[in-house]
Write a protein that holds these residues in place. Sequence first.
Motif, PDB file in Angstrom:
ATOM      1  N   LEU A 183      20.040 -23.050 -39.351  1.00 11.06           N
ATOM      2  CA  LEU A 183      18.312 -22.740 -39.274  1.00 11.06           C
ATOM      3  C   LEU A 183      18.328 -21.334 -38.616  1.00 11.06           C
ATOM      4  CD1 LEU A 183      17.421 -26.290 -37.644  1.00 11.06           C
ATOM      5  CD2 LEU A 183      17.705 -25.781 -40.018  1.00 11.06           C
ATOM      6  N   ASP A 184      17.427 -20.735 -39.211  1.00 12.40           N
ATOM      7  CA  ASP A 184      17.124 -19.433 -38.812  1.00 12.40           C
ATOM      8  C   ASP A 184      15.691 -19.190 -38.911  1.00 12.40           C
ATOM      9  OD1 ASP A 184      17.876 -16.779 -38.118  1.00 12.40           O
ATOM     10  OD2 ASP A 184      17.604 -16.154 -40.138  1.00 12.40           O
ATOM     11  N   VAL A 185      15.200 -18.486 -37.411  1.00 15.13           N
ATOM     12  CA  VAL A 185      13.772 -18.137 -37.507  1.00 15.13           C
ATOM     13  C   VAL A 185      13.697 -16.898 -36.764  1.00 15.13           C
ATOM     14  CG1 VAL A 185      11.501 -18.578 -36.208  1.00 15.13           C
ATOM     15  CG2 VAL A 185      13.199 -20.387 -36.701  1.00 15.13           C
ATOM     16  N   VAL A 186      13.120 -15.921 -37.573  1.00 17.88           N
ATOM     17  CA  VAL A 186      12.757 -14.293 -37.148  1.00 17.88           C
ATOM     18  C   VAL A 186      11.448 -14.228 -36.764  1.00 17.88           C
ATOM     19  CG1 VAL A 186      13.081 -12.014 -37.980  1.00 17.88           C
ATOM     20  CG2 VAL A 186      14.328 -13.752 -38.901  1.00 17.88           C
ATOM     21  N   VAL A 187      11.429 -13.858 -35.314  1.00 19.03           N
ATOM     22  CA  VAL A 187      10.164 -13.721 -34.664  1.00 19.03           C
ATOM     23  C   VAL A 187       9.737 -12.202 -34.530  1.00 19.03           C
ATOM     24  CG1 VAL A 187      10.351 -15.748 -33.430  1.00 19.03           C
ATOM     25  CG2 VAL A 187      11.044 -13.895 -32.347  1.00 19.03           C
ATOM     26  N   PRO A 188       8.497 -11.632 -34.277  1.00 21.45           N
ATOM     27  CA  PRO A 188       8.256 -10.511 -34.036  1.00 21.45           C
ATOM     28  C   PRO A 188       8.839  -9.986 -32.725  1.00 21.45           C
ATOM     29  CG  PRO A 188       6.119 -11.793 -34.606  1.00 21.45           C
ATOM     30  CD  PRO A 188       7.441 -12.866 -34.644  1.00 21.45           C
ATOM     31  N   THR A 189       9.261  -8.703 -32.647  1.00 21.24           N
ATOM     32  CA  THR A 189       9.830  -8.079 -31.386  1.00 21.24           C
ATOM     33  C   THR A 189       8.771  -8.268 -30.338  1.00 21.24           C
ATOM     34  OG1 THR A 189      11.193  -6.815 -32.823  1.00 21.24           O
ATOM     35  CG2 THR A 189      11.022  -6.289 -30.587  1.00 21.24           C
ATOM     36  N   GLY A 190       9.144  -8.445 -28.956  1.00 21.99           N
ATOM     37  CA  GLY A 190       8.246  -8.370 -27.782  1.00 21.99           C
ATOM     38  C   GLY A 190       7.309  -9.468 -27.720  1.00 21.99           C
ATOM     39  N   PHE A 191       7.222 -10.502 -28.650  1.00 20.82           N
ATOM     40  CA  PHE A 191       5.862 -11.462 -28.263  1.00 20.82           C
ATOM     41  C   PHE A 191       7.024 -12.849 -27.924  1.00 20.82           C
ATOM     42  CE2 PHE A 191       4.099  -8.781 -31.161  1.00 20.82           C
ATOM     43  CZ  PHE A 191       2.704  -8.727 -30.638  1.00 20.82           C
ATOM     44  N   SER A 192       6.942 -12.985 -26.629  1.00 24.31           N
ATOM     45  CA  SER A 192       7.581 -14.266 -25.953  1.00 24.31           C
ATOM     46  C   SER A 192       7.078 -15.532 -26.641  1.00 24.31           C
ATOM     47  CB  SER A 192       7.837 -14.214 -24.562  1.00 24.31           C
ATOM     48  OG  SER A 192       6.494 -14.142 -23.999  1.00 24.31           O
ATOM     49  N   GLU A 193       5.949 -15.409 -26.660  1.00 20.40           N
ATOM     50  CA  GLU A 193       5.190 -16.787 -27.140  1.00 20.40           C
ATOM     51  C   GLU A 193       5.577 -16.918 -28.509  1.00 20.40           C
ATOM     52  OE1 GLU A 193       2.565 -20.162 -27.091  1.00 20.40           O
ATOM     53  OE2 GLU A 193       3.331 -18.788 -25.538  1.00 20.40           O
ATOM     54  N   ALA A 194       5.771 -15.993 -29.343  1.00 19.07           N
ATOM     55  CA  ALA A 194       6.114 -16.375 -30.710  1.00 19.07           C
ATOM     56  C   ALA A 194       7.311 -16.845 -30.790  1.00 19.07           C
ATOM     57  CB  ALA A 194       6.257 -14.929 -31.595  1.00 19.07           C
ATOM     58  N   LYS A 195       8.659 -16.224 -29.663  1.00 18.18           N
ATOM     59  CA  LYS A 195       9.834 -16.634 -29.679  1.00 18.18           C
ATOM     60  C   LYS A 195       9.617 -18.208 -29.393  1.00 18.18           C
ATOM     61  CE  LYS A 195      13.917 -14.200 -28.598  1.00 18.18           C
ATOM     62  NZ  LYS A 195      14.446 -13.315 -27.747  1.00 18.18           N
ATOM     63  N   ARG A 196       9.117 -18.429 -28.417  1.00 19.92           N
ATOM     64  CA  ARG A 196       9.272 -19.994 -27.940  1.00 19.92           C
ATOM     65  C   ARG A 196       8.649 -20.752 -29.065  1.00 19.92           C
ATOM     66  NH1 ARG A 196       5.297 -23.227 -25.496  1.00 19.92           N
ATOM     67  NH2 ARG A 196       3.889 -21.737 -25.575  1.00 19.92           N
ATOM     68  N   MET A 197       7.532 -20.496 -29.731  1.00 26.57           N
ATOM     69  CA  MET A 197       7.120 -21.423 -30.840  1.00 26.57           C
ATOM     70  C   MET A 197       8.006 -21.455 -31.982  1.00 26.57           C
ATOM     71  SD  MET A 197       4.251 -22.579 -29.727  1.00 26.57           S
ATOM     72  CE  MET A 197       3.581 -23.313 -31.126  1.00 26.57           C
ATOM     73  N   GLY A 198       8.780 -20.371 -32.100  1.00 25.61           N
ATOM     74  CA  GLY A 198       9.632 -20.265 -33.241  1.00 25.61           C
ATOM     75  C   GLY A 198      10.847 -21.190 -32.901  1.00 25.61           C
ATOM     76  N   PHE A 199      11.233 -21.371 -31.650  1.00 27.55           N
ATOM     77  CA  PHE A 199      12.291 -22.152 -30.938  1.00 27.55           C
ATOM     78  C   PHE A 199      11.899 -23.783 -31.363  1.00 27.55           C
ATOM     79  CE2 PHE A 199      13.756 -25.024 -27.608  1.00 27.55           C
ATOM     80  CZ  PHE A 199      15.040 -24.679 -27.920  1.00 27.55           C
ATOM     81  N   TYR A 200      10.678 -23.733 -31.118  1.00 29.77           N
ATOM     82  CA  TYR A 200       9.934 -25.307 -31.089  1.00 29.77           C
ATOM     83  C   TYR A 200      10.062 -25.766 -32.751  1.00 29.77           C
ATOM     84  CZ  TYR A 200       8.523 -25.239 -26.209  1.00 29.77           C
ATOM     85  OH  TYR A 200       8.440 -25.254 -24.921  1.00 29.77           O
ATOM     86  N   ARG A 201       9.565 -24.684 -33.612  1.00 27.44           N
ATOM     87  CA  ARG A 201       9.708 -25.258 -35.076  1.00 27.44           C
ATOM     88  C   ARG A 201      10.943 -25.469 -35.534  1.00 27.44           C
ATOM     89  NH1 ARG A 201       5.520 -21.327 -35.109  1.00 27.44           N
ATOM     90  NH2 ARG A 201       3.561 -22.417 -35.614  1.00 27.44           N
ATOM     91  N   ALA A 202      12.022 -24.496 -35.005  1.00 30.37           N
ATOM     92  CA  ALA A 202      13.700 -24.725 -35.243  1.00 30.37           C
ATOM     93  C   ALA A 202      13.916 -26.138 -34.979  1.00 30.37           C
ATOM     94  CB  ALA A 202      14.297 -23.740 -34.731  1.00 30.37           C
ATOM     95  N   MET A 203      13.538 -26.350 -33.721  1.00 25.35           N
ATOM     96  CA  MET A 203      13.925 -27.860 -33.117  1.00 25.35           C
ATOM     97  C   MET A 203      13.280 -29.092 -33.670  1.00 25.35           C
ATOM     98  SD  MET A 203      16.104 -27.307 -30.776  1.00 25.35           S
ATOM     99  CE  MET A 203      16.771 -26.065 -31.568  1.00 25.35           C
ATOM    100  N   ALA A 204      12.091 -28.934 -34.276  1.00 20.93           N
ATOM    101  CA  ALA A 204      11.613 -29.878 -35.210  1.00 20.93           C
ATOM    102  C   ALA A 204      12.310 -30.202 -36.521  1.00 20.93           C
ATOM    103  CB  ALA A 204      10.275 -29.455 -35.407  1.00 20.93           C
ATOM    104  N   VAL A 205      12.657 -29.082 -36.932  1.00 17.87           N
ATOM    105  CA  VAL A 205      13.454 -29.162 -38.356  1.00 17.87           C
ATOM    106  C   VAL A 205      15.065 -29.825 -38.009  1.00 17.87           C
ATOM    107  CG1 VAL A 205      14.650 -27.972 -40.249  1.00 17.87           C
ATOM    108  CG2 VAL A 205      12.267 -27.168 -39.292  1.00 17.87           C
ATOM    109  N   ARG A 206      15.381 -29.328 -36.801  1.00 16.73           N
ATOM    110  CA  ARG A 206      16.748 -29.851 -36.495  1.00 16.73           C
ATOM    111  C   ARG A 206      16.798 -31.410 -36.277  1.00 16.73           C
ATOM    112  NH1 ARG A 206      19.186 -31.237 -31.654  1.00 16.73           N
ATOM    113  NH2 ARG A 206      21.425 -30.784 -31.513  1.00 16.73           N
ATOM    114  N   ASN A 207      15.723 -31.717 -35.620  1.00 11.44           N
ATOM    115  CA  ASN A 207      15.475 -33.201 -35.384  1.00 11.44           C
ATOM    116  C   ASN A 207      15.210 -34.097 -36.581  1.00 11.44           C
ATOM    117  OD1 ASN A 207      15.718 -32.972 -32.474  1.00 11.44           O
ATOM    118  ND2 ASN A 207      13.494 -32.870 -32.379  1.00 11.44           N
TER     119      ASN A 207
END
Length: 64
Positions: free
Chosen positions: A6-30
């Motif tokens: 599973l690969d999510v690419v987030v915009p540089t410098g946006f910690s909120e986008a990184k967190r949301m990308g992680f949550y989306r990846a975990m939903a797919v993982r589940n």
Amino acid sequence: SGGARLDVVVPTGFSEAKRMGFYRAMAVRNLLIEMKLPPGRIDVSVREGKAAADASVVRVAPRR
């Protein structure tokens, strides 16, 4: 059968986008775990890309 990456690419410098990308990846993982894919065969990557990267896209590829 071999696993998934599973690969999510987030915009540089946006910690909120990184967190949301992680949550989306975990939903797919589940979902993959519910489909009986062993958790040890799922690799998750959340990485920074260009400023225009779309953090809402989770790319799923076979693991080799």
